[in-house]
Design an enzyme around this catalytic site. Structure first.
Site, PDB file in Angstrom:
ATOM      1  N   GLY A 239     -14.809 -27.095   2.674  1.00 51.52           N
ATOM      2  CA  GLY A 239     -16.111 -27.138   3.321  1.00 51.52           C
ATOM      3  C   GLY A 239     -16.942 -28.382   3.064  1.00 51.52           C
ATOM      4  N   PRO A 275      -9.962 -28.452   0.164  1.00 51.86           N
ATOM      5  CG  PRO A 275      -9.782 -30.490  -0.977  1.00 51.86           C
ATOM      6  CD  PRO A 275      -9.465 -29.014  -1.099  1.00 51.86           C
ATOM      7  NE  ARG A 277     -15.700 -31.108   8.289  1.00 48.38           N
ATOM      8  CZ  ARG A 277     -15.739 -30.769   9.582  1.00 48.38           C
ATOM      9  NH1 ARG A 277     -15.721 -31.703  10.503  1.00 48.38           N
ATOM     10  NH2 ARG A 277     -15.806 -29.504   9.931  1.00 48.38           N
ATOM     11  CE1 TYR A 317     -15.975 -26.366  16.467  1.00 47.46           C
ATOM     12  CE2 TYR A 317     -14.956 -28.512  16.273  1.00 47.46           C
ATOM     13  CZ  TYR A 317     -14.878 -27.144  16.216  1.00 47.46           C
ATOM     14  OH  TYR A 317     -13.674 -26.561  15.897  1.00 47.46           O
ATOM     15  CB  CYS A 345     -10.803 -32.439  36.345  1.00 44.72           C
ATOM     16  SG  CYS A 345      -9.576 -33.623  36.851  1.00 44.72           S
ATOM     17  CD  GLU A 346     -13.007 -28.551  31.369  1.00 44.27           C
ATOM     18  OE1 GLU A 346     -14.010 -28.267  30.700  1.00 44.27           O
ATOM     19  OE2 GLU A 346     -11.904 -28.005  31.233  1.00 44.27           O
ATOM     20  CE1 TYR A 374      -9.937 -28.371  10.538  1.00 45.09           C
ATOM     21  CE2 TYR A 374     -11.641 -29.798   9.653  1.00 45.09           C
ATOM     22  CZ  TYR A 374     -10.788 -28.730   9.515  1.00 45.09           C
ATOM     23  OH  TYR A 374     -10.782 -28.022   8.344  1.00 45.09           O
TER      24      TYR A 374
HETATM   25  N1  LLP Z   1     -10.346 -23.024   3.597  1.00 47.27           N
HETATM   26  C1  LLP Z   1     -10.568 -22.138   4.584  1.00 47.27           C
HETATM   27  C2  LLP Z   1     -10.379 -20.714   4.331  1.00 47.27           C
HETATM   28  C3  LLP Z   1     -10.994 -22.594   5.848  1.00 47.27           C
HETATM   29  O1  LLP Z   1     -11.242 -21.724   6.823  1.00 47.27           O
HETATM   30  C4  LLP Z   1     -11.173 -23.988   6.068  1.00 47.27           C
HETATM   31  C5  LLP Z   1     -11.600 -24.499   7.370  1.00 47.27           C
HETATM   32  C6  LLP Z   1     -10.910 -24.865   5.000  1.00 47.27           C
HETATM   33  C7  LLP Z   1     -10.506 -24.357   3.784  1.00 47.27           C
HETATM   34  C8  LLP Z   1     -11.071 -26.352   5.142  1.00 47.27           C
HETATM   35  O2  LLP Z   1     -12.390 -26.668   5.414  1.00 47.27           O
HETATM   36  P1  LLP Z   1     -12.902 -28.193   5.377  1.00 47.27           P
HETATM   37  O3  LLP Z   1     -12.786 -28.672   3.950  1.00 47.27           O
HETATM   38  O4  LLP Z   1     -12.022 -28.975   6.249  1.00 47.27           O
HETATM   39  O5  LLP Z   1     -14.288 -28.124   5.851  1.00 47.27           O
HETATM   40  N2  LLP Z   1     -12.396 -27.579  13.636  1.00 47.27           N
HETATM   41  C9  LLP Z   1     -13.683 -27.660  12.950  1.00 47.27           C
HETATM   42  C10 LLP Z   1     -13.583 -27.256  11.496  1.00 47.27           C
HETATM   43  C11 LLP Z   1     -13.002 -25.874  11.285  1.00 47.27           C
HETATM   44  C12 LLP Z   1     -12.860 -25.501   9.844  1.00 47.27           C
HETATM   45  C13 LLP Z   1     -12.099 -24.222   9.714  1.00 47.27           C
HETATM   46  N3  LLP Z   1     -11.846 -23.784   8.368  1.00 47.27           N
HETATM   47  C14 LLP Z   1     -14.249 -29.066  13.141  1.00 47.27           C
HETATM   48  O6  LLP Z   1     -13.602 -29.909  13.767  1.00 47.27           O
HETATM   49  O7  LLP Z   1     -15.357 -29.349  12.687  1.00 47.27           O
END
Ligand code: LLP
Length: 427
Positions: A239, A275, A277, A317, A345-346, A374
């Protein structure tokens, strides 16, 4: 931190000019920087210092095996949410006992596969899943380590679509149910409960909600232990934000580490982190070429050869991605508003609206920054556009880590039903 910079007016990935890659591979192409991936992993690990930690890279962020293998070589485990991701992680060299299997809806087939390869842990998100895992593991003569994912009713993140920790989100179970399930798991023969897990959202800069959620988790560990139950792991999820806008500073990882240390105190517990992102986003760019410039309704449009099927974050988003011309504009301080759009086409196929940009002409290359997470992972073939190529750079070396999809690969597996006749098949 990222290793994409201008040198003598040309944008580089580490020591490789991006224009060289675009010429050789074509566009759109994702380019990843090994040094950036490694840097983020190491900085995060260092911020957690002396704590007992297991870092499971969330492979959903960027599933390319070259990316996973780069991190696995540094000791990273993997956070996975499907059989496909488990298979990818294993292929990329992550040992099974470094893989966490999470997700709100795991099928029996996926669970049986995860148990059979011996994943480190499965995070449980419902009462029925606990019973299923125990039954499936017993059938294989195994005892599967599990964590219970709690829903702490604390949400956070950059967008409502990526907030996961509120009580009315689909994820996890309440603390009351988590305690009941933990005790129940302790009695089942096919599972061994080892801890609790949490993940409240993504693109988080302010640690306050994370701290609230972690404190609730620590209190729950206290209650479980007071009942005589053994709790040895806490999975604190992912997150943490990446830097998308250079004018906004990203999360202070040292402060994050200090917060975690403070919250966990002397709990004597192993910590896991997931982690995605924060490790991968700034390690990638999407290179695209301008096809057409046009004016409509008093607005200037730039149509590029990447589209929402290659990078869906802005459409889904309203995400911001910095856009840099690969050849630095001579007059780079002279900016004019531009709508940067793809050919799909959107109207939603828009990367930026009224973005102040230097002059960009047809045929020029542009880099969409911070698209390592992502980006390709969420790509599709919408409008029958082949999946983009992926390249990894390491110093002055670069290599294609996934070639552009061919048309044969895109639709060659489709078959026509018999009733359309052999003629249709040939057509
Ligand atoms: N752990 C769990 C249980 C998760 O659901 C996620 C992400 C992560 C770890 C990794 O989270 P991060 O560190 O990457 O924030 N597609 C969206 C983001 C979706 C995140 C889903 N879950 C975007 O492009 O912003």
């Amino acid at each position: 931190m990222r290793f994409f910079d201008y040198r003598d007016g040309a944008l580089y990935a580490e020591d490789v000019p991006l224009a060289v890659i675009a010429e050789a591979v074509g566009t759109p192409v994702y380019v990843y920087s090994r040094a950036t991936l490694e840097h983020h992993y190491k900085v995060f690990k260092a911020a957690l210092g002396d704590l007992k930690v297991h870092i499971c890279y969330a492979v959903k962020a960027n599933t390319n095996r070259a990316v996973i293998a780069t991190l696995a070589a540094l000791g990273a485990g993997a956070d996975t949410v499907s059989e496909g991701e488990i298979r990818r992680a294993l292929h990329a060299g992550v040992p099974a006992d470094g893989i966490v299997f999470a997700g709100v809806g795991k099928t029996d087939a996926e669970l049986a596969y995860a148990i059979s390869v011996g994943v480190r842990q499965i995070n449980i998100e419902s009462a029925s899943e606990l019973a299923r895992i125990s039954r499936l593991a017993s059938a294989q003569g195994k005892v599967q380590k599990v964590c219970i994912r709690v829903n702490p009713d604390v949400g956070a993140g950059g967008h409502a679509k990526i907030t996961t920790g509120k009580a009315d989100n689909k994820f996890g179970v309440s603390f009351d149910l988590a305690e009941a399930l933990y005790a129940e798991a302790n009695e089942l023969t096919g599972v061994e409960p080892v801890g609790l897990s949490v993940h409240i959202g993504s693109q988080i800069i302010d640690f306050t909600p994370m701290e609230q959620a972690y404190r609730k988790l620590v209190a729950c560990v206290g209650r479980l232990r007071a009942r005589g139950l053994t709790v040895t792991r806490l999975d604190l999820g992912g997150g943490l934000a990446a830097t998308y806008d250079e004018t906004v500073s990203g999360p202070d990882l040292v402060a994050y580490g200090a917060m975690v240390r403070n919250v966990v105190g002397d709990l004597d517990i192993e910590l896991e982190f997931e982690p995605g992102r924060m490790i991968a986003a700034n390690a990638g760019v999407l290179l695209t070429r301008a096809i057409v410039t046009k004016d409509n309704g008093g607005k200037a449009f730039l149509v590029v050869d990447a589209a929402m099927n290659d990078l869906i974050r802005p459409a889904l988003y309203e995400a911001y991605h910095q856009m840099l011309p690969v050849r630095q504009a001579v007059d780079h301080d002279n900016l004019a508003p531009l709508d940067v759009v793809g050919p799909v086409c959107e109207t939603g196929d828009t990367f930026a609206e009224q973005r102040p940009m230097p002059a960009i002409g047809e045929g020029d290359l542009i880099a969409f920054m911070s698209t390592g997470a992502y980006g390709f992972a969420m790509a599709s073939t919408y409008n029958s556009r082949p999946l983009a190529a992926e390249v990894m750079v390491s110093g002055d070396q670069w290599q294609v880590v996934r070639p552009r999809q061919t048309y044969e690969e895109m639709f060659g597996m489709e078959t026509l039903p018999d009733w359309l006749g052999p003629q249709a098949e040939k057509a």
